[in-house]
Design a protein around this motif. Structure first.
Motif, PDB file in Angstrom:
ATOM      1  N   THR A 144       0.741  -1.003   0.354  1.00  0.00           N
ATOM      2  CA  THR A 144      -0.034   0.338   0.013  1.00  0.00           C
ATOM      3  C   THR A 144       1.079   1.552  -0.175  1.00  0.00           C
ATOM      4  O   THR A 144       0.650   2.147  -0.755  1.00  0.00           O
ATOM      5  CB  THR A 144      -0.963   0.388   1.158  1.00  0.00           C
ATOM      6  OG1 THR A 144      -2.023  -1.017   1.218  1.00  0.00           O
ATOM      7  CG2 THR A 144      -1.447   1.156   0.776  1.00  0.00           C
ATOM      8  N   PHE A 145       2.032   0.854   0.374  1.00  0.00           N
ATOM      9  CA  PHE A 145       2.251   2.546   0.966  1.00  0.00           C
ATOM     10  C   PHE A 145       3.654   2.757  -0.322  1.00  0.00           C
ATOM     11  O   PHE A 145       3.802   3.816  -0.709  1.00  0.00           O
ATOM     12  CB  PHE A 145       3.774   2.404   1.686  1.00  0.00           C
ATOM     13  CG  PHE A 145       3.139   2.742   3.407  1.00  0.00           C
ATOM     14  CD1 PHE A 145       2.969   4.085   3.867  1.00  0.00           C
ATOM     15  CD2 PHE A 145       2.177   2.002   4.057  1.00  0.00           C
ATOM     16  CE1 PHE A 145       2.492   4.689   4.982  1.00  0.00           C
ATOM     17  CE2 PHE A 145       1.559   2.498   5.724  1.00  0.00           C
ATOM     18  CZ  PHE A 145       2.229   3.706   5.222  1.00  0.00           C
ATOM     19  N   PHE A 146       4.006   1.565  -0.542  1.00  0.00           N
ATOM     20  CA  PHE A 146       5.442   1.696  -2.264  1.00  0.00           C
ATOM     21  C   PHE A 146       4.303   2.515  -3.914  1.00  0.00           C
ATOM     22  O   PHE A 146       4.787   3.031  -3.989  1.00  0.00           O
ATOM     23  CB  PHE A 146       5.174  -0.072  -2.264  1.00  0.00           C
ATOM     24  CG  PHE A 146       6.047  -0.126  -3.653  1.00  0.00           C
ATOM     25  CD1 PHE A 146       7.593   0.302  -4.021  1.00  0.00           C
ATOM     26  CD2 PHE A 146       5.156  -0.447  -4.813  1.00  0.00           C
ATOM     27  CE1 PHE A 146       8.117   0.698  -5.310  1.00  0.00           C
ATOM     28  CE2 PHE A 146       5.972  -0.805  -6.553  1.00  0.00           C
ATOM     29  CZ  PHE A 146       7.465  -0.039  -6.113  1.00  0.00           C
ATOM     30  N   GLU A 147       2.716   1.412  -3.259  1.00  0.00           N
ATOM     31  CA  GLU A 147       2.135   2.262  -4.760  1.00  0.00           C
ATOM     32  C   GLU A 147       1.794   3.447  -4.522  1.00  0.00           C
ATOM     33  O   GLU A 147       2.264   4.233  -5.359  1.00  0.00           O
ATOM     34  CB  GLU A 147       0.379   0.997  -4.219  1.00  0.00           C
ATOM     35  CG  GLU A 147       1.237  -0.174  -5.010  1.00  0.00           C
ATOM     36  CD  GLU A 147       1.711  -0.725  -6.420  1.00  0.00           C
ATOM     37  OE1 GLU A 147       1.363   0.455  -7.082  1.00  0.00           O
ATOM     38  OE2 GLU A 147       1.571  -1.708  -6.395  1.00  0.00           O
ATOM     39  N   TYR A 148       1.643   4.132  -3.343  1.00  0.00           N
ATOM     40  CA  TYR A 148       1.137   5.305  -3.004  1.00  0.00           C
ATOM     41  C   TYR A 148       2.457   6.287  -3.095  1.00  0.00           C
ATOM     42  O   TYR A 148       2.095   7.007  -3.724  1.00  0.00           O
ATOM     43  CB  TYR A 148       0.416   5.188  -1.071  1.00  0.00           C
ATOM     44  CG  TYR A 148       0.177   6.857  -0.793  1.00  0.00           C
ATOM     45  CD1 TYR A 148      -0.776   7.303  -1.396  1.00  0.00           C
ATOM     46  CD2 TYR A 148       1.016   7.641  -0.614  1.00  0.00           C
ATOM     47  CE1 TYR A 148      -0.817   8.766  -1.114  1.00  0.00           C
ATOM     48  CE2 TYR A 148       0.633   8.803   0.358  1.00  0.00           C
ATOM     49  CZ  TYR A 148      -0.432   9.629  -0.515  1.00  0.00           C
ATOM     50  OH  TYR A 148      -0.541  11.361  -0.334  1.00  0.00           O
ATOM     51  N   GLY A 149       3.084   5.866  -3.158  1.00  0.00           N
ATOM     52  CA  GLY A 149       4.524   6.357  -3.253  1.00  0.00           C
ATOM     53  C   GLY A 149       4.708   6.518  -4.967  1.00  0.00           C
ATOM     54  O   GLY A 149       5.176   7.369  -4.828  1.00  0.00           O
ATOM     55  N   LEU A 150       4.788   6.089  -5.126  1.00  0.00           N
ATOM     56  CA  LEU A 150       4.914   5.781  -7.452  1.00  0.00           C
ATOM     57  C   LEU A 150       3.837   6.037  -7.562  1.00  0.00           C
ATOM     58  O   LEU A 150       3.598   7.115  -8.270  1.00  0.00           O
ATOM     59  CB  LEU A 150       5.276   4.073  -7.051  1.00  0.00           C
ATOM     60  CG  LEU A 150       5.559   3.895  -8.788  1.00  0.00           C
ATOM     61  CD1 LEU A 150       6.611   4.437  -9.070  1.00  0.00           C
ATOM     62  CD2 LEU A 150       6.110   2.490  -8.717  1.00  0.00           C
ATOM     63  N   LEU A 151       2.240   6.000  -7.278  1.00  0.00           N
ATOM     64  CA  LEU A 151       1.283   6.264  -8.168  1.00  0.00           C
ATOM     65  C   LEU A 151       0.427   7.294  -7.387  1.00  0.00           C
ATOM     66  O   LEU A 151      -0.236   7.551  -8.794  1.00  0.00           O
ATOM     67  CB  LEU A 151       0.211   4.387  -8.518  1.00  0.00           C
ATOM     68  CG  LEU A 151       1.123   3.887  -9.616  1.00  0.00           C
ATOM     69  CD1 LEU A 151       0.606   2.304  -9.393  1.00  0.00           C
ATOM     70  CD2 LEU A 151       2.247   4.235 -10.643  1.00  0.00           C
ATOM     71  N   GLY A 152       1.081   7.485  -6.273  1.00  0.00           N
ATOM     72  CA  GLY A 152      -0.546   8.780  -5.574  1.00  0.00           C
ATOM     73  C   GLY A 152      -1.551   8.217  -5.314  1.00  0.00           C
ATOM     74  O   GLY A 152      -1.718   9.515  -5.131  1.00  0.00           O
TER      75      GLY A 152
END
Length: 247
Positions: A144-152
């Motif tokens: 979840t945190f990875f995708e938020y950082g990458l895709l916003g």
């Protein structure tokens, strides 16, 4: 016998789920008995076990066209099977869930009830799993945190079921992935299009039969790496689109 077109369609991809199919078919029978405006499409997604024989023996579409089987002759991936099934739907509001019964297909009825209470044709509705192990939650939170950082976009519990959305949203999508990245792709696309997102809690049970594709550390790691790779490609395609729009 031809039923009038249903309003809602649920797709359930089945790959080598023979041991679960009788229970799944019974639950699907209950679903369509509960709502006359619902159809269920079971996708025999290139299974090489006895699934085809079980479907043939226990599903009679001449008696009820709202419980159907469509067949993918050779498995081309989880996502391919779902999209194949979605193309076969007749409803204006459609979605999918899993065949392993870890989440109850009846959760789709709850998604329908939530959808009807909203009076928003283009809402995106998605379950959120409860009763998961700490081990599973750690992987989910990390992604979840990875995708938020990458895709916003904040995409918590990406693989939760069921998913429900409008046919018009489905038609707007281009080149959906054939693998397990499909859940991410739909979730991300809904947020990119600014569809109102609604979540509801679903119970996540232990699997009764068979072994899933994402149930131990190695398989979770492989899945995470594949998801990361797909997400990086998604990010690149977003940048390329931005460059074209600037030109």
């Amino acid at each position: 016998m031809i039923d009038s077109n249903p309003i809602y369609s649920l797709v359930i991809p089945c790959y080598n789920e023979a041991d679960n199919l009788l229970k799944l078919i019974n639950r699907c029978d209950n679903l369509i008995s509960t709502r006359q405006d619902l159809e269920v499409i079971l996708v025999n997604n290139g299974s090489i076990d006895s699934s085809a024989a079980i479907f043939s023996r226990h599903i009679d579409t001449e008696k009820n066209t709202r419980l159907r089987v469509v067949t993918v002759e050779k498995n081309q991936g989880y996502g391919y099977g779902i999209v194949y099934g979605l193309h076969a739907t007749r409803g204006m509001v459609i979605g999918w869930t899993h065949a392993d019964l870890q989440t109850d297909p009846a959760d789709f009825l709850r998604a329908i009830n939530l959808y009807e209470s909203l009076e928003q044709a283009n809402a995106y509705i998605k379950g959120k799993r409860k009763r998961r192990s700490l081990f599973d939650q750690i992987f989910t939170t990390g992604m979840t945190f990875f995708e938020y950082g990458l895709l916003g976009h904040w995409m918590d519990d990406i693989n939760a079921q069921p998913n429900l959305f409008s046919r018009s949203f489905f038609k707007s999508l281009e080149s959906p992935p054939k693998d397990f990245s499909l859940d991410l792709y739909f979730f991300f696309s809904a947020l990119e299009q600014r569809l109102p997102l609604y979540r509801f809690d679903v119970v996540f049970e232990s699997r009764e039969h068979g072994v899933g594709n994402n149930e131990n550390f190695i398989s979770k790691l492989r899945y995470s790496l594949a998801t990361i790779q797909y997400s990086l490609g998604l990010k690149k395609s977003m940048k390329d689109l931005d460059k074209k729009q600037i030109k």
